[in-house]
Design an enzyme around this catalytic site. Structure first.
Site, PDB file in Angstrom:
ATOM      1  N   ARG A 149       0.788  -1.309  -0.015  1.00  0.00           N
ATOM      2  CA  ARG A 149       0.072  -0.060  -0.013  1.00  0.00           C
ATOM      3  C   ARG A 149       0.821   1.294   0.016  1.00  0.00           C
ATOM      4  NH1 ARG A 149      -4.563   1.421  -1.861  1.00  0.00           N
ATOM      5  NH2 ARG A 149      -4.996  -0.789  -1.186  1.00  0.00           N
ATOM      6  N   ASN A 203      -2.434  -3.628   8.690  1.00  0.00           N
ATOM      7  CA  ASN A 203      -3.450  -4.524   8.332  1.00  0.00           C
ATOM      8  C   ASN A 203      -3.576  -4.854   6.745  1.00  0.00           C
ATOM      9  OD1 ASN A 203      -5.181  -6.624   9.062  1.00  0.00           O
ATOM     10  ND2 ASN A 203      -4.759  -5.921  11.117  1.00  0.00           N
ATOM     11  N   HIS A 237      -5.491  -3.488   4.325  1.00  0.00           N
ATOM     12  CA  HIS A 237      -5.471  -2.270   3.429  1.00  0.00           C
ATOM     13  C   HIS A 237      -3.808  -2.141   3.239  1.00  0.00           C
ATOM     14  CE1 HIS A 237      -6.102   1.645   1.718  1.00  0.00           C
ATOM     15  NE2 HIS A 237      -7.002   0.904   1.114  1.00  0.00           N
ATOM     16  N   CYS A 238      -3.123  -2.367   4.286  1.00  0.00           N
ATOM     17  CA  CYS A 238      -1.510  -1.877   4.334  1.00  0.00           C
ATOM     18  C   CYS A 238      -0.990  -2.778   3.436  1.00  0.00           C
ATOM     19  CB  CYS A 238      -1.084  -1.450   5.523  1.00  0.00           C
ATOM     20  SG  CYS A 238      -1.900  -0.857   6.733  1.00  0.00           S
ATOM     21  N   ILE A 239      -1.434  -4.013   3.367  1.00  0.00           N
ATOM     22  CA  ILE A 239      -0.458  -5.027   2.862  1.00  0.00           C
ATOM     23  C   ILE A 239      -0.930  -5.241   1.288  1.00  0.00           C
ATOM     24  CG2 ILE A 239       0.166  -6.151   4.872  1.00  0.00           C
ATOM     25  CD1 ILE A 239      -1.654  -8.445   4.098  1.00  0.00           C
TER      26      ILE A 239
END
Ligand code: KQY
Length: 365
Positions: free
Chosen positions: A94, A354, A356-358
């Site tokens: 992300r 989490n 969204h970040c990955i």
């Protein structure tokens, strides 16, 4: 591929909302032993579960280092998941991947923001970060997309959300942090966002979630669910350090008008926990000088807002928390046309982010 010297806006390109159709989602395989316990093994299982959940809705590409290519291929199994070899420093695509922009006429390009590991030598999370700063360029090469590179402007994809209709939401805690772009004023930062994402209005929340090691990324705190409607992490508990942050965000959102002149409808999403790593979980991490401290006393920045919208689905983290069911219900209510799939997110949270970040969506051109 060409590195362009113009801007997306000047060329008729814009960042679409996350709910616009995707051609695929990108991920990076975790292995960094000072961030992921037991050399990444439990995180790899968690990432594989996320990739498989997304693959039910759209193709997935996972980038893995040469060391991990075969392990990733074996763990991911599903032929709808492509594995490509790429050297990286960690697994937060992300933030390291490109922000894709489209022109609505079949054109697809990418913005390659400068990446400094969430703060460089002033509070950043690891050094060095050179391979992660190259991830966006490498993804754009693979996809044959031309690239806008923002040399001298630091930004992570998790620090912004857009509605696809001219409005962007972010936090002052991150974008105005002295460890990102101290040479630029708020107005200058807004001008760069306008040019590179073709937005007209920026809504500045004061903070992100308490203890978020990214310096308050908006994607862990507040997101758009459709134009004119946002979902905000929320607590009514005045003793929770997030209480003041939620109140301050609500005050901004209640006053805000978006680029189309709309007032915003704010949906509330309860914050799980408080969540903490166990001593055993912390012991599995192999710290280096300068690594993020891992200790059971440190509250984790767990949030149900850190989900990914995919074609027809919502891939959201669960935490084994009593609020998991309520979070799933709220997501079903605000996304009635999507199927909500909850995937265990604790192991990803232990690494500092989490779902969204990955993940990084690639819009359909
Ligand atoms: O949440 C993110 N977008 C990135 C988190 C990085 C954590 C590194 N330990």
């Amino acid at each position: 591929m060409t590195t362009l010297t113009s801007t997306p806006r000047a060329d008729g390109f814009f960042m679409p909302a996350e709910w616009a159709p995707h051609s695929q989602t990108w991920m990076v395989w975790p292995q960094r032993p000072d961030n992921w316990r037991h050399n990444g093994a439990p995180a790899q299982a968690a990432f594989a579960a996320v990739a498989k959940a997304i693959a039910r809705f759209e193709p997935v590409t996972v980038c893995a280092t040469a060391d991990q290519f075969h392990a990733a291929r074996a763990a991911l199994g599903d032929p709808r998941i492509r594995v490509v070899e790429m050297s990286t420093d960690d697994a937060w695509v992300r933030d390291t991947g490109p922000t894709f922009v489209i022109d609505g006429q079949g054109g697809l390009r990418g913005v390659d923001w400068t990446f400094n590991a969430w703060g460089g030598l002033d509070g950043g999370l690891y050094a060095d970060w050179r391979r992660d700063d190259e991830v966006a360029q490498k993804i754009l090469e693979i996809e044959r997309c031309d690239r806008y590179r923002t040399d001298g402007f630091v930004l992570e994809g998790g620090s912004i959300h857009v509605d696809g209709e001219g409005t962007l939401i972010t936090t002052e805690e991150c974008l105005l942090n002295r460890n990102r772009n101290p040479h630029l004023s708020r107005e200058e930062i807004e001008a760069i966002l306008r040019e590179h994402l073709a937005i007209d209005t920026v809504i500045w929340l004061p903070h992100g979630l308490f203890n978020d090691e990214t310096d308050g990324h908006v994607d862990n705190f507040c997101c758009y669910v459709r134009p004119g409607e946002v979902l905000l992490a929320w607590t009514d508990d005045p003793t929770d350090p997030n209480h003041e942050r939620c109140q301050a965000a609500m005050a901004v959102l209640e006053q805000a008008r978006d680029a189309r002149g709309r007032a915003l409808k704010v949906h509330k999403m309860p914050i799980p926990g408080p969540l903490h790593a166990t001593a055993e979980e912390c012991a599995g991490v192999a710290p280096l000088v300068g690594s993020q401290p891992r200790d059971p006393s440190i509250r984790l920045a767990g949030s149900y807002v850190n989900f990914l919208i995919v074609n027809g689905g919502i891939i959201a983290p669960s935490f084994g928390d009593p609020l998991d069911a309520e979070a799933e219900r709220i997501l079903g209510e605000v996304f009635p046309d999507h199927q909500v799939v909850m995937v265990p997110g604790r192991e990803i949270l232990l690494g500092g982010g989490n779902i969204h970040c990955i993940t990084q969506q690639q819009p359909a051109a």
